[in-house]
Motif scaffolding. Structure first.
Motif, mmCIF file in Angstrom:
data_model
loop_
_atom_site.group_PDB
_atom_site.id
_atom_site.type_symbol
_atom_site.label_atom_id
_atom_site.label_comp_id
_atom_site.label_asym_id
_atom_site.label_seq_id
_atom_site.Cartn_x
_atom_site.Cartn_y
_atom_site.Cartn_z
ATOM 1 N N ALA A 49 41.325 43.913 34.686
ATOM 2 C CA ALA A 49 40.479 44.015 35.870
ATOM 3 C C ALA A 49 39.039 44.272 35.423
ATOM 4 O O ALA A 49 38.745 44.334 34.236
ATOM 5 C CB ALA A 49 40.984 45.131 36.779
ATOM 6 N N GLY A 96 41.946 35.515 41.804
ATOM 7 C CA GLY A 96 40.928 36.277 42.502
ATOM 8 C C GLY A 96 40.079 35.439 43.425
ATOM 9 O O GLY A 96 40.378 34.259 43.671
ATOM 10 N N ALA A 138 42.196 39.337 36.478
ATOM 11 C CA ALA A 138 41.759 39.475 37.861
ATOM 12 C C ALA A 138 40.252 39.232 37.909
ATOM 13 O O ALA A 138 39.468 40.074 37.474
ATOM 14 C CB ALA A 138 42.092 40.872 38.392
ATOM 15 N N ASP A 139 39.891 38.056 38.375
ATOM 16 C CA ASP A 139 38.469 37.714 38.556
ATOM 17 C C ASP A 139 37.683 37.931 37.257
ATOM 18 O O ASP A 139 37.952 37.288 36.244
ATOM 19 C CB ASP A 139 37.890 38.518 39.707
ATOM 20 C CG ASP A 139 36.722 37.793 40.392
ATOM 21 O OD1 ASP A 139 35.793 37.369 39.694
ATOM 22 O OD2 ASP A 139 36.758 37.637 41.612
ATOM 23 N N CYS A 142 47.336 40.404 42.037
ATOM 24 C CA CYS A 142 47.834 40.184 40.678
ATOM 25 C C CYS A 142 49.171 40.892 40.454
ATOM 26 O O CYS A 142 50.096 40.344 39.846
ATOM 27 C CB CYS A 142 46.832 40.681 39.647
ATOM 28 S SG CYS A 142 45.371 39.653 39.460
ATOM 29 N N THR A 184 43.050 43.575 47.633
ATOM 30 C CA THR A 184 42.174 43.385 46.484
ATOM 31 C C THR A 184 42.780 42.367 45.516
ATOM 32 O O THR A 184 43.987 42.103 45.530
ATOM 33 C CB THR A 184 41.951 44.706 45.737
ATOM 34 O OG1 THR A 184 43.208 45.164 45.210
ATOM 35 C CG2 THR A 184 41.359 45.766 46.645
ATOM 36 N N ASP A 185 41.920 41.835 44.658
ATOM 37 C CA ASP A 185 42.400 40.919 43.620
ATOM 38 C C ASP A 185 43.480 41.582 42.772
ATOM 39 O O ASP A 185 44.464 40.948 42.376
ATOM 40 C CB ASP A 185 41.249 40.491 42.712
ATOM 41 C CG ASP A 185 40.226 39.624 43.434
ATOM 42 O OD1 ASP A 185 40.587 38.997 44.443
ATOM 43 O OD2 ASP A 185 39.071 39.571 42.975
ATOM 44 N N LEU A 186 43.313 42.868 42.492
ATOM 45 C CA LEU A 186 44.266 43.570 41.633
ATOM 46 C C LEU A 186 45.645 43.657 42.277
ATOM 47 O O LEU A 186 46.662 43.417 41.620
ATOM 48 C CB LEU A 186 43.741 44.977 41.323
ATOM 49 C CG LEU A 186 44.555 45.789 40.320
ATOM 50 C CD1 LEU A 186 44.707 45.047 39.000
ATOM 51 C CD2 LEU A 186 43.910 47.143 40.095
ATOM 52 N N ILE A 203 47.454 43.000 33.297
ATOM 53 C CA ILE A 203 46.357 42.597 34.170
ATOM 54 C C ILE A 203 45.065 43.159 33.600
ATOM 55 O O ILE A 203 44.981 44.349 33.297
ATOM 56 C CB ILE A 203 46.540 43.131 35.603
ATOM 57 C CG1 ILE A 203 47.854 42.630 36.208
ATOM 58 C CG2 ILE A 203 45.362 42.707 36.485
ATOM 59 C CD1 ILE A 203 48.206 43.304 37.530
#
Length: 213
Positions: free
Chosen positions: A7, A49, A30-31, A84, A79-81, A5
């Protein structure tokens, strides 16, 4: 399977990024983490994200390369993380490396550190890494070669830890280290390998290099 991932934290080294990219089976941005792929000329398997921090170049890159996208609203419970991580677990990944998971946002950094422990207890090994640092969670034994200048053993258990260190400048022999103690900070390996044994409790193993001027 090994998951990766990217970030939106601090990482600029192409060497670190490509090293993790090449040994991963499934790669998620992630985003704004998609910017790492854009800069290094490779493509993630998916971008996930709320897309509140991604650049115009990043959005164009996703469209041009026809990268699969999982979109979420900005107002959400996770969160996006974390989303993921959940996605990679569903794909069968048991080992996950997060690049850029620590940075200027201390709230995010702390949440990610605690999240590592929660997933570790569930059988998922997560490593946080940036240009100068690698963080792992450990219960039991681990042997490491000297790849970083410093290595710190930091208790992450409310009851503290019992740790032994061999091959280090400051050795330990079944030493009790309470939560909040700095006893295990700023050690370093002096032999071919350093051997760590966390006999009781849960610890962060933090390897770091100093930033060069």
């Amino acid at each position: 399977m090994i998951g990766l991932i990217t970030a939106g934290g601090e990482i600029t080294s192409p060497k670190v990024f490509m090293e993790e990219y090449n040994q991963s089976d499934f790669r998620i941005a992630a985003d704004s983490g998609v910017e790492f792929y854009l800069r290094n000329g490779v493509v993630p398997d998916r971008v996930l994200g709320d897309f509140d921090s991604i650049s115009k170049e990043g959005k164009s890159f996703i469209k041009e390369k026809k990268i699969s996208v999982s979109s979420f609203p900005p107002e959400k419970d996770y969160t996006d993380l974390e989303l993921c991580i959940d996605f990679l677990i569903e794909k069968g990944c048991k080992n996950i490396t997060i690049l850029g998971g620590v940075g200027d946002r201390m709230d995010h950094s702390l949440a990610n550190l605690f999240m590592m422990i929660r997933f570790y207890k569930a059988g998922i090994t997560i490593t946080l890494r940036n240009d100068l640092m690698k963080i792992q969670v450990l219960e039991g034994k681990l042997s490491l070669k000297k790849e970083y200048e410093f290595l710190s053993v930091v208790p992450a258990d409310p009851l503290g830890i019992v740790a032994s260190l061999e091959g280090f400048y400051y050795p330990l022999d079944n030493r009790k280290i309470p939560l909040g103690s700095t006893l295990g900070v700023s050690n370093y390996i002096i032999e071919e390998e350093g051997h760590i044994d966390i006999a009781e409790g849960t610890a962060y193993i933090i390897q770091t290099n100093e930033r060069k001027a």
